[in-house]
Design an enzyme around this catalytic site. Structure first.
Site, PDB file in Angstrom:
ATOM      1  N   ARG A 121       0.819  -1.233   0.000  1.00 34.17           N
ATOM      2  CA  ARG A 121       0.000   0.000   0.000  1.00 34.17           C
ATOM      3  C   ARG A 121       0.843   1.269   0.000  1.00 34.17           C
ATOM      4  NH1 ARG A 121      -2.734  -3.389   3.479  1.00 34.17           N
ATOM      5  NH2 ARG A 121      -4.629  -4.225   2.548  1.00 34.17           N
ATOM      6  N   LYS A 143       3.305  11.470 -11.664  1.00 30.91           N
ATOM      7  CA  LYS A 143       2.467  10.571 -12.482  1.00 30.91           C
ATOM      8  C   LYS A 143       3.218   9.252 -12.622  1.00 30.91           C
ATOM      9  CE  LYS A 143      -0.190  13.758 -15.380  1.00 30.91           C
ATOM     10  NZ  LYS A 143      -0.407  14.240 -16.762  1.00 30.91           N
ATOM     11  N   GLU A 185      10.975  18.457 -25.467  1.00 27.74           N
ATOM     12  CA  GLU A 185      10.201  18.781 -24.258  1.00 27.74           C
ATOM     13  C   GLU A 185      10.763  20.018 -23.569  1.00 27.74           C
ATOM     14  OE1 GLU A 185       7.409  17.484 -23.131  1.00 27.74           O
ATOM     15  OE2 GLU A 185       7.226  15.545 -24.108  1.00 27.74           O
ATOM     16  N   LYS A 227       8.175  23.053 -14.365  1.00 27.64           N
ATOM     17  CA  LYS A 227       7.210  21.966 -14.157  1.00 27.64           C
ATOM     18  C   LYS A 227       6.767  21.935 -12.698  1.00 27.64           C
ATOM     19  CE  LYS A 227       5.725  17.320 -14.803  1.00 27.64           C
ATOM     20  NZ  LYS A 227       5.764  16.057 -15.507  1.00 27.64           N
ATOM     21  N   GLU A 237      -3.991  17.497 -12.150  1.00 28.56           N
ATOM     22  CA  GLU A 237      -4.403  17.859 -13.510  1.00 28.56           C
ATOM     23  C   GLU A 237      -5.895  18.122 -13.636  1.00 28.56           C
ATOM     24  OE1 GLU A 237      -2.329  15.733 -16.610  1.00 28.56           O
ATOM     25  OE2 GLU A 237      -3.627  16.565 -18.129  1.00 28.56           O
ATOM     26  N   ARG A 241      -2.402  22.199 -15.213  1.00 27.15           N
ATOM     27  CA  ARG A 241      -1.379  21.210 -15.604  1.00 27.15           C
ATOM     28  C   ARG A 241      -1.483  20.843 -17.077  1.00 27.15           C
ATOM     29  NH1 ARG A 241       1.099  16.309 -11.848  1.00 27.15           N
ATOM     30  NH2 ARG A 241       2.450  15.435 -13.442  1.00 27.15           N
ATOM     31  N   ASN A 245       0.718  19.893 -21.821  1.00 21.96           N
ATOM     32  CA  ASN A 245       0.368  19.143 -23.034  1.00 21.96           C
ATOM     33  C   ASN A 245       0.548  19.969 -24.304  1.00 21.96           C
ATOM     34  OD1 ASN A 245      -0.253  16.887 -21.559  1.00 21.96           O
ATOM     35  ND2 ASN A 245      -2.391  17.479 -21.291  1.00 21.96           N
ATOM     36  N   HIS A 248       1.214  18.334 -27.540  1.00 18.92           N
ATOM     37  CA  HIS A 248       0.924  16.911 -27.346  1.00 18.92           C
ATOM     38  C   HIS A 248      -0.345  16.445 -28.046  1.00 18.92           C
ATOM     39  CE1 HIS A 248       4.151  17.283 -24.504  1.00 18.92           C
ATOM     40  NE2 HIS A 248       4.033  16.039 -24.094  1.00 18.92           N
ATOM     41  N   HIS A 252       0.287  13.395 -30.063  1.00 19.82           N
ATOM     42  CA  HIS A 252      -0.301  12.074 -29.767  1.00 19.82           C
ATOM     43  C   HIS A 252      -0.998  11.500 -30.992  1.00 19.82           C
ATOM     44  CE1 HIS A 252      -0.396  12.799 -25.160  1.00 19.82           C
ATOM     45  NE2 HIS A 252       0.624  12.054 -25.504  1.00 19.82           N
ATOM     46  N   HIS A 265       8.743  10.147 -28.745  1.00 20.71           N
ATOM     47  CA  HIS A 265       7.729  11.036 -28.168  1.00 20.71           C
ATOM     48  C   HIS A 265       8.071  12.522 -28.401  1.00 20.71           C
ATOM     49  CE1 HIS A 265       4.576  12.392 -25.533  1.00 20.71           C
ATOM     50  NE2 HIS A 265       5.455  13.040 -24.773  1.00 20.71           N
TER      51      HIS A 265
HETATM   52  P1  NAD Z   1      12.740   5.168 -22.093  1.00 19.29           P
HETATM   53  O1  NAD Z   1      12.579   5.087 -20.644  1.00 19.29           O
HETATM   54  O2  NAD Z   1      12.180   4.068 -22.917  1.00 19.29           O
HETATM   55  O3  NAD Z   1      14.284   5.354 -22.458  1.00 19.29           O
HETATM   56  C1  NAD Z   1      14.667   5.458 -23.811  1.00 19.29           C
HETATM   57  C2  NAD Z   1      15.813   4.509 -24.147  1.00 19.29           C
HETATM   58  O4  NAD Z   1      17.032   5.028 -23.615  1.00 19.29           O
HETATM   59  C3  NAD Z   1      15.671   3.126 -23.542  1.00 19.29           C
HETATM   60  O5  NAD Z   1      16.134   2.173 -24.460  1.00 19.29           O
HETATM   61  C4  NAD Z   1      16.583   3.182 -22.329  1.00 19.29           C
HETATM   62  O6  NAD Z   1      17.058   1.924 -21.935  1.00 19.29           O
HETATM   63  C5  NAD Z   1      17.690   4.037 -22.851  1.00 19.29           C
HETATM   64  N1  NAD Z   1      18.451   4.761 -21.828  1.00 19.29           N
HETATM   65  C6  NAD Z   1      17.965   5.405 -20.748  1.00 19.29           C
HETATM   66  N2  NAD Z   1      18.925   6.099 -20.138  1.00 19.29           N
HETATM   67  C7  NAD Z   1      20.055   5.876 -20.822  1.00 19.29           C
HETATM   68  C8  NAD Z   1      21.384   6.342 -20.693  1.00 19.29           C
HETATM   69  N3  NAD Z   1      21.730   7.224 -19.750  1.00 19.29           N
HETATM   70  N4  NAD Z   1      22.313   5.887 -21.568  1.00 19.29           N
HETATM   71  C9  NAD Z   1      21.956   5.053 -22.583  1.00 19.29           C
HETATM   72  N5  NAD Z   1      20.713   4.602 -22.779  1.00 19.29           N
HETATM   73  C10 NAD Z   1      19.775   5.017 -21.904  1.00 19.29           C
HETATM   74  O7  NAD Z   1      12.084   6.522 -22.683  1.00 19.29           O
HETATM   75  P2  NAD Z   1      11.852   7.975 -22.065  1.00 19.29           P
HETATM   76  O8  NAD Z   1      11.724   8.847 -23.241  1.00 19.29           O
HETATM   77  O9  NAD Z   1      12.802   8.299 -20.992  1.00 19.29           O
HETATM   78  O10 NAD Z   1      10.431   7.822 -21.357  1.00 19.29           O
HETATM   79  C11 NAD Z   1       9.262   7.548 -22.091  1.00 19.29           C
HETATM   80  C12 NAD Z   1       8.189   7.119 -21.111  1.00 19.29           C
HETATM   81  O11 NAD Z   1       7.958   8.203 -20.201  1.00 19.29           O
HETATM   82  C13 NAD Z   1       6.854   6.804 -21.745  1.00 19.29           C
HETATM   83  O12 NAD Z   1       6.399   5.585 -21.226  1.00 19.29           O
HETATM   84  C14 NAD Z   1       5.938   7.935 -21.297  1.00 19.29           C
HETATM   85  O13 NAD Z   1       4.614   7.526 -21.140  1.00 19.29           O
HETATM   86  C15 NAD Z   1       6.566   8.315 -19.990  1.00 19.29           C
HETATM   87  N6  NAD Z   1       6.301   9.706 -19.576  1.00 19.29           N
HETATM   88  C16 NAD Z   1       5.841   9.913 -18.316  1.00 19.29           C
HETATM   89  C17 NAD Z   1       5.592  11.200 -17.879  1.00 19.29           C
HETATM   90  C18 NAD Z   1       5.156  11.415 -16.459  1.00 19.29           C
HETATM   91  O14 NAD Z   1       4.803  12.551 -16.111  1.00 19.29           O
HETATM   92  N7  NAD Z   1       5.202  10.412 -15.621  1.00 19.29           N
HETATM   93  C19 NAD Z   1       5.844  12.301 -18.708  1.00 19.29           C
HETATM   94  C20 NAD Z   1       6.331  12.055 -19.991  1.00 19.29           C
HETATM   95  C21 NAD Z   1       6.551  10.755 -20.421  1.00 19.29           C
HETATM   96  N1  GLY Z   2       3.943  15.124 -18.719  1.00 22.45           N
HETATM   97  C1  GLY Z   2       2.793  15.851 -18.352  1.00 22.45           C
HETATM   98  C2  GLY Z   2       2.512  15.899 -16.888  1.00 22.45           C
HETATM   99  O1  GLY Z   2       3.309  15.491 -16.080  1.00 22.45           O
HETATM  100  O2  GLY Z   2       1.464  16.352 -16.515  1.00 22.45           O
END
Ligand code: NAD
Ligand code: GLY
Length: 360
Positions: A121, A143, A185, A227, A237, A241, A245, A248, A252, A265
């Protein structure tokens, strides 16, 4: 080294940003009064690069460490992989007095954060983001979640970390395309929230492309601070917030139409921002010059600008895919000049597409 506070009453936390500061992880966790075992969740790409250093720092601070190595990729941000995390936590007998460290990009951060939100939990967790996107976006704001076969991020929770440790030197090993995608971003924050920051980005393109550490500390720090201010005023949100987007909505749609395979992305968001600027201009919210500056900056950062070709109906379907949009329209984020924004209600997404030259 920069320190930024995310002020959320009892859920407040600090983001520390430096270059070469991964070795401070253990001390940072101590300073946060975290105790017991640290389960370090990462993937098989990042593990050989940084897991040993992260665990050594934690061990030097007196923690027992349990590495959890997951397969790499968005396809693994799902319930089966989440179960692998739970299995490791149960096997290592992690109790409520223990914590999780998310060492990775947004996929690891979202998934490890959701495991932390739900295991027993809720146990504390610390974000150590390793991609530019995760350093400026996903590690901040709470998130967490996983995908469902029917859609992205459908299962999740708002669950804030106890702290975020950002080491921009970890970006040295990030593939070029992933790095540039993260810059998309970063541009977003300047375009809708901070005109001087946008100018800083314009003036430091070469340093950013060269992954200059000082330029990165400033760019990541400013992005996180912006942020943080948004999240502080609208954690769950319900309004403001949505500004995050920017770019986006059409981004998207592009990701959906290309089945998440052609664009990263941040690339899709870059395309979406160019279109958002054009739409903002057509609504009289910004002029030619601001549109030109947004496009020029994204182009210099080697990001794509133009919408890929798909028929009008397919774009329209991608924009109105959920019932909520069909009934009440969507909130479209426009830039007001540079550094400010306006949230516009759009009941007919087709109109937006026509402004972008689709179905015109
Ligand atoms: P990712 O986590 O898939 O990383 C991209 C690639 O880079 C992967 O292959 C990873 O293994 C590699 N990698 C990571 N760090 C590295 C490093 N230092 N050196 C070499 N390789 C490395 O992609 P991302 O773009 O970081 O994240 C995308 C995800 O984030 C999506 O699932 C999206 O939904 C999520 N997201 C969440 C929020 C939120 O607010 N929580 C906001 C935006 C995106
Ligand atoms: N990436 C958008 C948010 O965190 O709200």
């Amino acid at each position: 080294m920069e320190r930024i506070k995310v002020d959320l009453a009892e859920r407040s936390y600090d983001i520390t940003i430096g270059a070469g500061n991964l070795h401070t992880l253990g001390d940072r966790c101590k300073a946060l009064s975290l105790s017991g075992t640290a389960a370090v969740v990462t993937n098989r790409t990042i593990a050989p690069l940084y897991l040993e250093r992260a665990c050594a720092s934690l061990a030097a601070a007196g923690y027992r460490t349990v590495p959890v190595k997951l397969p790499d990729g968005e396809a693994f941000k799902e319930s089966g992989t989440l179960n692998l995390i739970y299995d490791s936590l149960v096997e290592a007998a992690l109790d409520r007095g223990s914590f999780i460290v998310a060492l990775g990009g947004g996929v690891i951060g979202d998934m490890a954060g959701f495991a932390a939100a739900t295991y027993l939990r809720g146990i504390p967790f610390v974000q150590v983001p390793t991609t530019l996107l995760s350093q400026v976006d996903s590690s901040v704001g709470g998130k967490t979640g996983i995908n469902h076969p029917k859609g992205k991020n459908l299962i999740g929770a708002f669950y804030q970390p106890k702290g975020v440790l950002i080491d921009v030197a970890l970006l040295d090993t990030l593939p070029d395309r992933e790095y540039l995608s993260g810059l998309g971003e970063v541009v977003k924050y300047g375009a809708v929230l901070d005109a001087p920051f946008f100018t800083f980005l314009e003036e430091n393109v070469d340093r950013l492309l060269a992954r200059d550490k000082d330029a990165l500390i400033h760019a990541v720090g400013r992005s996180c601070a912006l942020k943080a201010r948004v999240v502080e005023s609208d954690e769950r949100e319900s309004g403001l917030r949505a500004v995050l987007n920017y770019g986006h909505t059409l981004g998207h749609a592009v990701e959906t139409l290309t089945h998440y395979s052609r664009f990263l992305h941040g690339e899709a968001v870059a395309i979406g921002m160019v279109q958002a600027a054009r739409i903002s201009r057509s609504l009289g919210l910004c002029g030619d010059e601001e549109c030109r500056r947004i496009e020029a900056l994204l182009q210099k950062l080697r990001l794509p600008l133009e919408l890929p070709f798909f028929p009008f109906e397919e774009y329209e379907e991608a924009l109105s895919h959920d019932k909520k949009v069909r009934h009440s329209g969507l909130t479209f984020v426009c830039n007001k000049g540079i550094g400010d924004f306006s949230l516009e209600r759009v009941t007919d997404p087709g109109k937006l597409l026509k402004i972008c030259g689709i179905g015109a």
